[in-house]
Design an enzyme around this catalytic site. Structure first.
Site, short mmCIF file in Angstrom:
data_model
loop_
_atom_site.label_atom_id
_atom_site.label_comp_id
_atom_site.label_asym_id
_atom_site.label_seq_id
_atom_site.Cartn_x
_atom_site.Cartn_y
_atom_site.Cartn_z
N HIS A 60 -3.23 -12.23 -7.09
CA HIS A 60 -3.10 -10.54 -7.40
C HIS A 60 -1.69 -10.61 -8.13
O HIS A 60 -1.73 -10.40 -9.19
CB HIS A 60 -3.21 -9.74 -6.44
CG HIS A 60 -2.42 -8.54 -6.68
ND1 HIS A 60 -1.51 -7.91 -6.27
CD2 HIS A 60 -2.72 -6.97 -6.99
CE1 HIS A 60 -1.23 -6.62 -6.56
NE2 HIS A 60 -2.11 -6.51 -7.15
N GLU A 110 -5.61 -8.68 3.17
CA GLU A 110 -5.24 -8.55 2.05
C GLU A 110 -3.57 -8.27 0.99
O GLU A 110 -3.12 -7.74 1.33
CB GLU A 110 -5.49 -6.89 2.01
CG GLU A 110 -6.98 -6.35 2.44
CD GLU A 110 -7.34 -4.93 2.24
OE1 GLU A 110 -6.41 -4.14 1.45
OE2 GLU A 110 -8.10 -4.25 2.96
N HIS A 112 -0.81 -8.78 -0.61
CA HIS A 112 -0.52 -8.61 -2.70
C HIS A 112 0.95 -8.90 -2.93
O HIS A 112 0.40 -10.28 -3.39
CB HIS A 112 -0.30 -6.98 -2.03
CG HIS A 112 -1.94 -6.39 -1.85
ND1 HIS A 112 -2.36 -5.96 -3.18
CD2 HIS A 112 -2.14 -5.77 -0.96
CE1 HIS A 112 -3.69 -6.23 -2.40
NE2 HIS A 112 -3.65 -5.20 -1.68
N GLU A 150 -1.56 -5.80 3.26
CA GLU A 150 -1.73 -4.20 3.55
C GLU A 150 -2.20 -3.76 4.72
O GLU A 150 -2.17 -2.96 5.06
CB GLU A 150 -2.75 -4.57 2.35
CG GLU A 150 -2.44 -2.41 1.62
CD GLU A 150 -3.25 -2.07 0.63
OE1 GLU A 150 -3.92 -1.58 0.35
OE2 GLU A 150 -3.70 -3.08 -0.28
#
Length: 298
Positions: free
Chosen positions: A232, A272, A274, A289
């Site tokens: 990402h 998660e 990021h 996240e």
């Protein structure tokens, strides 16, 4: 590819999962600054774990990407209410609205000219904002491109990902746009960073690859072992390697200029990851996240 456990990983809780830590950057004050995308806040995290939080809009404003500006403040995009935000290190906030409603600003970086440059997902434009709030725009030559993240490159130009056009764009300070199409179809590039080797490095979230684009236009792609890892964001370390998040695999990866990849598992399942940045302490920090920030160090 190598898998390694030779890093110490420490997590700092900064919010609950509903707040959603997302973007992260080192600030001019020796702390980490991050966006809380779901609660409309910015958090300041000192390297010793001391935490402060500041509202920067409504809970629905979606502060997304954050960067240090040339004026000693932090600058951020608010992708849902379509503003560019400026916050000082003592928490004082100013917001600027681009002239066209619904622009969807997302990526932002400090440019080589003393201004901030940002992408507009919904209008196929790159924006430039001076530190006193004057905004100008540069249209892109393709529609529905979904410009995402942006970085100041090694050549006094701005480089950015075009997620839906499957390309990397270059914009010089005179407004000339050059597009570099990616060899892999449907790669969907997102994160991008200026490398230490006269190139920009980027991630292909849909193809599970890391890409390198030289200023001469040469593109190389490096597949991840897990092509479903959904890389990402990416950042460059002072030592020359690039660090990136694997949002879909709960890992952090590192790639050398020669293309050697090492991966590190995060301790909390499905966290998660990021945004990612190298902190003022030399460690790698990533926003999770699910409500925390992870610090990775030898």
């Amino acid at each position: 590819m190598q898998r390694s456990d030779h890093l110490s990983v420490r997590e700092f809780s900064v919010a609950d999962a509903k707040a959603g830590p997302y973007g992260i950057t080192p600030g001019p004050d020796g702390a980490l600054w991050l966006t809380l995308v779901h609660s409309g806040e910015i958090a300041r995290l000192a390297v010793d774990g001391e935490l402060s939080r500041y509202p920067v809009g409504s809970a629905e404003s979606r502060p997304t990407i954050i960067t240090s500006g040339p004026d000693g403040a932090l600058w951020l995009t608010r992708s849902a209410d379509h503003h560019i935000g400026r916050i000082t290190t003592d928490g004082s906030l100013t917001a600027f609205a681009p002239p066209e409603p619904g622009a969807g600003p997302y990526g932002i970086c400090a440019g080589p000219d003393g201004a901030l440059w940002f992408t507009e997902m919904n209008t196929d434009r790159i924006g430039r904002i001076t530190t006193d709030g004057r905004i100008t725009h540069f249209p892109l030559p393709t529609q529905g491109a979904f410009p995402s993240m942006i970085t100041s490159g090694p050549d006094e130009a701005l480089w950015f990902t075009l997620n839906q056009a499957n390309a990397i764009g270059r914009l010089d300070l005179d407004g000339k746009v050059t597009l570099h199409r990616l060899p892999t179809a449907g790669a969907a590039p997102v994160g991008i960073t200026c490398g230490a080797d006269e190139a920009v490095w980027f991630v292909e979230i849909a193809a599970g690859q890391i890409g390198r684009l030289g200023v001469d236009g040469t593109i190389r792609e490096f597949p991840l072992p897990d092509r479903s890892a959904k890389p990402h964001a990416i950042t460059t370390a002072p030592s020359g390697e690039c660090w990136f998040t694997e949002w879909g695999a709960n890992r952090i990866g590192c790639i050398t200029p020669a293309g050697v990849i090492t991966e590190f598992d995060l301790p909390t399942p499905s966290s998660e990851p990021h945004g990612i940045a190298v902190g003022p302490d030399g460690a790698v920090w990533t926003a999770l996240e699910t409500g925390a920030v992870a610090r990775l160090a030898p």
